[in-house]
Design a protein around this motif. Sequence first.
Motif, PDB file in Angstrom:
ATOM      1  N   ALA A   1       0.811  -1.215   0.000  1.00 40.25           N
ATOM      2  CA  ALA A   1       0.000   0.000   0.000  1.00 40.25           C
ATOM      3  C   ALA A   1       0.841   1.260   0.000  1.00 40.25           C
ATOM      4  CB  ALA A   1      -0.934   0.005   1.212  1.00 40.25           C
ATOM      5  N   THR A   2       2.180   1.131   0.149  1.00 32.27           N
ATOM      6  CA  THR A   2       3.029   2.318   0.184  1.00 32.27           C
ATOM      7  C   THR A   2       3.518   2.720  -1.201  1.00 32.27           C
ATOM      8  OG1 THR A   2       5.017   0.979   0.512  1.00 32.27           O
ATOM      9  CG2 THR A   2       3.817   1.675   2.482  1.00 32.27           C
ATOM     10  N   SER A   3       3.244   1.936  -2.255  1.00 29.55           N
ATOM     11  CA  SER A   3       3.690   2.288  -3.603  1.00 29.55           C
ATOM     12  C   SER A   3       2.947   3.518  -4.097  1.00 29.55           C
ATOM     13  CB  SER A   3       3.481   1.108  -4.549  1.00 29.55           C
ATOM     14  OG  SER A   3       2.140   0.703  -4.524  1.00 29.55           O
ATOM     15  N   THR A   4       3.496   4.183  -5.094  1.00 27.78           N
ATOM     16  CA  THR A   4       3.022   5.539  -5.427  1.00 27.78           C
ATOM     17  C   THR A   4       2.654   5.714  -6.894  1.00 27.78           C
ATOM     18  OG1 THR A   4       5.333   6.232  -5.735  1.00 27.78           O
ATOM     19  CG2 THR A   4       4.353   6.585  -3.555  1.00 27.78           C
ATOM     20  N   ARG A   5       2.326   4.667  -7.629  1.00 26.92           N
ATOM     21  CA  ARG A   5       1.923   4.849  -9.021  1.00 26.92           C
ATOM     22  C   ARG A   5       0.524   5.442  -9.129  1.00 26.92           C
ATOM     23  NH1 ARG A   5       3.944  -0.328  -9.090  1.00 26.92           N
ATOM     24  NH2 ARG A   5       1.876  -1.219  -9.405  1.00 26.92           N
ATOM     25  N   THR A   6      -0.274   5.283  -8.080  1.00 28.41           N
ATOM     26  CA  THR A   6      -1.632   5.824  -8.068  1.00 28.41           C
ATOM     27  C   THR A   6      -1.583   7.332  -7.865  1.00 28.41           C
ATOM     28  OG1 THR A   6      -2.451   3.762  -7.123  1.00 28.41           O
ATOM     29  CG2 THR A   6      -3.864   5.689  -6.911  1.00 28.41           C
ATOM     30  N   PRO A   7      -2.403   8.105  -8.597  1.00 33.08           N
ATOM     31  CA  PRO A   7      -2.429   9.558  -8.411  1.00 33.08           C
ATOM     32  C   PRO A   7      -2.674   9.944  -6.956  1.00 33.08           C
ATOM     33  CG  PRO A   7      -3.697   8.931 -10.345  1.00 33.08           C
ATOM     34  CD  PRO A   7      -3.300   7.656  -9.673  1.00 33.08           C
ATOM     35  N   ARG A   8      -2.123  11.085  -6.591  1.00 31.36           N
ATOM     36  CA  ARG A   8      -2.189  11.514  -5.195  1.00 31.36           C
ATOM     37  C   ARG A   8      -3.623  11.676  -4.703  1.00 31.36           C
ATOM     38  NH1 ARG A   8       1.645  16.325  -3.351  1.00 31.36           N
ATOM     39  NH2 ARG A   8       3.108  14.654  -3.866  1.00 31.36           N
ATOM     40  N   TRP A   9      -4.518  12.189  -5.552  1.00 26.73           N
ATOM     41  CA  TRP A   9      -5.888  12.431  -5.094  1.00 26.73           C
ATOM     42  C   TRP A   9      -6.605  11.119  -4.783  1.00 26.73           C
ATOM     43  CZ3 TRP A   9     -10.288  10.564  -7.367  1.00 26.73           C
ATOM     44  CH2 TRP A   9     -10.185  10.079  -8.678  1.00 26.73           C
ATOM     45  N   GLN A  10      -6.230  10.041  -5.518  1.00 23.72           N
ATOM     46  CA  GLN A  10      -6.823   8.734  -5.223  1.00 23.72           C
ATOM     47  C   GLN A  10      -6.240   8.144  -3.937  1.00 23.72           C
ATOM     48  OE1 GLN A  10      -6.875   5.967  -8.480  1.00 23.72           O
ATOM     49  NE2 GLN A  10      -7.662   7.468  -9.950  1.00 23.72           N
ATOM     50  N   ARG A  11      -4.930   8.322  -3.740  1.00 23.97           N
ATOM     51  CA  ARG A  11      -4.327   7.841  -2.490  1.00 23.97           C
ATOM     52  C   ARG A  11      -4.932   8.553  -1.293  1.00 23.97           C
ATOM     53  NH1 ARG A  11       0.547   8.816  -5.125  1.00 23.97           N
ATOM     54  NH2 ARG A  11       1.211  10.241  -3.469  1.00 23.97           N
ATOM     55  N   ALA A  12      -5.322   9.798  -1.475  1.00 30.04           N
ATOM     56  CA  ALA A  12      -5.894  10.577  -0.373  1.00 30.04           C
ATOM     57  C   ALA A  12      -7.213   9.989   0.117  1.00 30.04           C
ATOM     58  CB  ALA A  12      -6.097  12.028  -0.795  1.00 30.04           C
ATOM     59  N   VAL A  13      -7.931   9.302  -0.768  1.00 26.73           N
ATOM     60  CA  VAL A  13      -9.208   8.705  -0.366  1.00 26.73           C
ATOM     61  C   VAL A  13      -9.081   7.206  -0.123  1.00 26.73           C
ATOM     62  CG1 VAL A  13     -10.584  10.460  -1.511  1.00 26.73           C
ATOM     63  CG2 VAL A  13      -9.940   8.404  -2.785  1.00 26.73           C
ATOM     64  N   GLY A  14      -7.842   6.686  -0.068  1.00 20.94           N
ATOM     65  CA  GLY A  14      -7.629   5.300   0.315  1.00 20.94           C
ATOM     66  C   GLY A  14      -7.364   4.342  -0.825  1.00 20.94           C
ATOM     67  N   ILE A  15      -7.292   4.816  -2.073  1.00 21.32           N
ATOM     68  CA  ILE A  15      -7.078   3.946  -3.230  1.00 21.32           C
ATOM     69  C   ILE A  15      -5.579   3.799  -3.479  1.00 21.32           C
ATOM     70  CG2 ILE A  15      -7.435   3.695  -5.722  1.00 21.32           C
ATOM     71  CD1 ILE A  15     -10.066   5.211  -5.365  1.00 21.32           C
ATOM     72  N   THR A  16      -5.117   2.561  -3.631  1.00 21.97           N
ATOM     73  CA  THR A  16      -3.704   2.285  -3.867  1.00 21.97           C
ATOM     74  C   THR A  16      -3.532   1.467  -5.142  1.00 21.97           C
ATOM     75  OG1 THR A  16      -3.923   0.388  -2.372  1.00 21.97           O
ATOM     76  CG2 THR A  16      -3.069   2.431  -1.432  1.00 21.97           C
ATOM     77  N   ASP A  17      -2.283   1.087  -5.436  1.00 27.12           N
ATOM     78  CA  ASP A  17      -1.967   0.464  -6.722  1.00 27.12           C
ATOM     79  C   ASP A  17      -2.675  -0.868  -6.950  1.00 27.12           C
ATOM     80  OD1 ASP A  17      -0.357   2.577  -7.220  1.00 27.12           O
ATOM     81  OD2 ASP A  17       1.551   1.526  -6.950  1.00 27.12           O
ATOM     82  N   GLU A  18      -2.992  -1.583  -5.887  1.00 32.36           N
ATOM     83  CA  GLU A  18      -3.582  -2.907  -6.058  1.00 32.36           C
ATOM     84  C   GLU A  18      -5.067  -2.866  -6.360  1.00 32.36           C
ATOM     85  OE1 GLU A  18      -3.015  -2.565  -1.485  1.00 32.36           O
ATOM     86  OE2 GLU A  18      -2.314  -1.585  -3.300  1.00 32.36           O
ATOM     87  N   PHE A  19      -5.674  -1.691  -6.455  1.00 28.47           N
ATOM     88  CA  PHE A  19      -7.103  -1.570  -6.703  1.00 28.47           C
ATOM     89  C   PHE A  19      -7.453  -1.883  -8.155  1.00 28.47           C
ATOM     90  CE2 PHE A  19      -7.373   0.054  -2.604  1.00 28.47           C
ATOM     91  CZ  PHE A  19      -8.686   0.351  -2.266  1.00 28.47           C
ATOM     92  N   THR A  20      -8.473  -2.724  -8.338  1.00 26.85           N
ATOM     93  CA  THR A  20      -9.034  -2.961  -9.658  1.00 26.85           C
ATOM     94  C   THR A  20     -10.158  -1.954  -9.904  1.00 26.85           C
ATOM     95  OG1 THR A  20     -10.706  -4.508  -8.836  1.00 26.85           O
ATOM     96  CG2 THR A  20      -8.539  -5.419  -9.414  1.00 26.85           C
ATOM     97  N   LEU A  21     -10.707  -1.987 -11.110  1.00 27.84           N
ATOM     98  CA  LEU A  21     -11.836  -1.110 -11.410  1.00 27.84           C
ATOM     99  C   LEU A  21     -13.027  -1.435 -10.510  1.00 27.84           C
ATOM    100  CD1 LEU A  21     -13.003   1.112 -13.216  1.00 27.84           C
ATOM    101  CD2 LEU A  21     -13.733  -0.678 -14.828  1.00 27.84           C
ATOM    102  N   GLY A  22     -13.250  -2.729 -10.243  1.00 27.50           N
ATOM    103  CA  GLY A  22     -14.335  -3.124  -9.353  1.00 27.50           C
ATOM    104  C   GLY A  22     -14.118  -2.634  -7.930  1.00 27.50           C
ATOM    105  N   ASP A  23     -12.859  -2.663  -7.461  1.00 27.56           N
ATOM    106  CA  ASP A  23     -12.552  -2.156  -6.127  1.00 27.56           C
ATOM    107  C   ASP A  23     -12.880  -0.667  -6.024  1.00 27.56           C
ATOM    108  OD1 ASP A  23     -11.627  -4.667  -5.507  1.00 27.56           O
ATOM    109  OD2 ASP A  23      -9.523  -4.162  -5.823  1.00 27.56           O
ATOM    110  N   LYS A  24     -12.565   0.073  -7.086  1.00 23.13           N
ATOM    111  CA  LYS A  24     -12.843   1.513  -7.077  1.00 23.13           C
ATOM    112  C   LYS A  24     -14.352   1.773  -7.074  1.00 23.13           C
ATOM    113  CE  LYS A  24      -8.497   2.715  -9.369  1.00 23.13           C
ATOM    114  NZ  LYS A  24      -7.844   3.277 -10.592  1.00 23.13           N
ATOM    115  N   ALA A  25     -15.101   0.918  -7.761  1.00 22.14           N
ATOM    116  CA  ALA A  25     -16.559   1.070  -7.748  1.00 22.14           C
ATOM    117  C   ALA A  25     -17.119   0.816  -6.345  1.00 22.14           C
ATOM    118  CB  ALA A  25     -17.189   0.098  -8.747  1.00 22.14           C
TER     119      ALA A  25
END
Length: 680
Positions: free
Chosen positions: A564-588
């Motif tokens: 969960a500490t990786s940083t490929r995910t945009p900062r605004w998504q990390r701010a709401v708890g979304i990290t690199d391992e999230f799929t599209l379904g996870d984001k939904a």
Amino acid sequence: MNLHLLDAIILLAVLAAVGGTALYARRYTRSVADYLTANRCAGRYLLTVADGMAGLGAVTIVATWEQFYEVGFAGNLWAGIYAPISLILAMSGWIIYRFRQSRAMTLPQFLEMRYSRNFRVFSGVLCFTSGVLNYGIFPAVTGRFLIYFLELPVYTTALGGLELNWTLGVVMAVVLAAALTITLNGGQIAVMVSDFFQGQLASVCFLILLVVILWLIPWSTMTETLRSAPAGESKLNPFEQSGLDGFNPWFFVMMAVLQIYMYRVWQGTQAYNASARDPHEAKMANVLSQFRGLIQVLLVPLAAVAAWVLLNGDVLPEQAAAVQGQLDALEADGREQVAKQLTTTLAMKEILPVGVFGLLVAVMVMAAISTDSTYLHSWGAIFAQDVVSPIRENMGQAHLSPQRHLTLLRWSSVGVAVFAWCFSMIFPLQEYIFMYFQLTGAIFTGGAGAVLIGGLYWRRGATAGAWLAMGIGSALSVIGVLLINVVWPAAVPALQQAYPAVGWVRALPDEFYLDGVQYSFSVALVSIAAYVVVSMLVRRRPIDFDRLFHRKQSLDPTPSEPDATSTRTPRWQRAVGITDEFTLGDKAIYALKYALFGWTFGAGFLMLVVLYFCGLMRTDDAWVRWWTICLVVNGIAGSLAVVWFLIGGFRDLYRLFVALSLIERDAKDDGRVTEHLGEN
């Protein structure tokens, strides 16, 4: 016995289904890791449904009925205080993500990895003691429900000044035997699979019960009767509850703070913390938990409110008279607290028709067995893993073979069941159930919250600070348990009788000045202060979190664990708890979670508070309209969630059995700690 043939058939069919699943799961239990954590192969939906059912419990249903009979629908608003807290905890993976990264099987095992082996033994003893005392009333509460609900004949005898209820003893023995059969057969695999099936069945039963209760006591009749509540004890308006004893707004505020401090600290369902396939799956199971419970959150309070309406209105007068007669008999016999616990139980017994009556019995029996099997597994595992095993290691004894280790785990669970039966037979509960839970739980959680949070998130948290925080938290909580439940109720009447002329003695209240929640809140503050101050004074070297959480090299049988500490995910998504391992379904799912938060907190708590102070939510009519909207919206959403989790749950169940069939077992993966990052 108040059980018709159709009700009996429903109950027996449910028990047969649950027993069959447990026996089927037994074939997959081939190692200690299988028994303790299902070899870390569980998916999110399986975890969510099973963990939710394990945490529900017949005792929790009865305790919630006891609470909402007092506060009515109005208590739901103050529960909205929890919404932003629950959102942040779930979205951030608070506690659960890092704990799963550590690969610890129990919390005290993690404490050995983080602090020391001796501290593991100390915390294991406290955890086990707190757990079995807390669990000790579960069989009695469940047994009393079944006795009064089924109208079983009661046989009692006096023994050494105690009145022993042998009907209660037999009922408790039957339920505990069913739970032990599941636990001993397959450990966490059997417990989790049976909890899952019970959770799915319970969700369907909750839907049916919800419809039937509203059919028997129409919503319009219910809300009209609630308007007649005494001043200061409103069941509709949460701002008009100053006259309530115990379950007032301050109760919910303190519970909100304790929710953060004690999050995932309580170990009654500890195996679920370690059973996920990976940390991300554990985090997503946590996120999904609120969707799964929507129907449960609707039904349980509604049943308690229906009981209040029955006893305080003109609906179904014959049934109301029957319930009141039974309550009066209990109070006349000096069992006022038992009467409070059984009020909703007796009301449901009188009003539910044949068939639906059997469904409620089935739900309560499933809830009892699921919680009993999980708690027997948890407390037995902690005793074997965190008390006996590390003591053996300190004595220089060899590690147990897998078979002997499994035997120790099973006998430990049997010992917990025997203790719970004996304790339930003799302990006189003088508190609300929730208050008793808080007190006994604080024997461990009073100090463990500071120790766990510091161990997971503060590199400089010291072993000395952990010892002091845990010791103070435990000592103060034991004093509280004895003072509130035993010493105060016995000593005050004796003093007042012996010294009737002494003013300060005569002025002593019948109940102690603090209830269980208030006392636990105070203990938590003292423990946090002790941990922080001592750790800052010690100034120990920082812990290597990369090694502790296996961030540089995965030890899982799967190719890798996400970080969960990786940083490929945009900062605004990390701010709401979304990290690199999230799929599209996870984001939904996250988007749905935020929508639920907006409904419960934004459109609910905040909006209603503002409208109240603007003068727009001060009438009963306004609150009736609001609770009607809640019933409709949550009912629709909850019904959809039942279908959603049925599909996802059975998919995860299939994947669990496939993974357990293919995985290579590691005999050394049995909870032993070979590397200490703290002190040895």
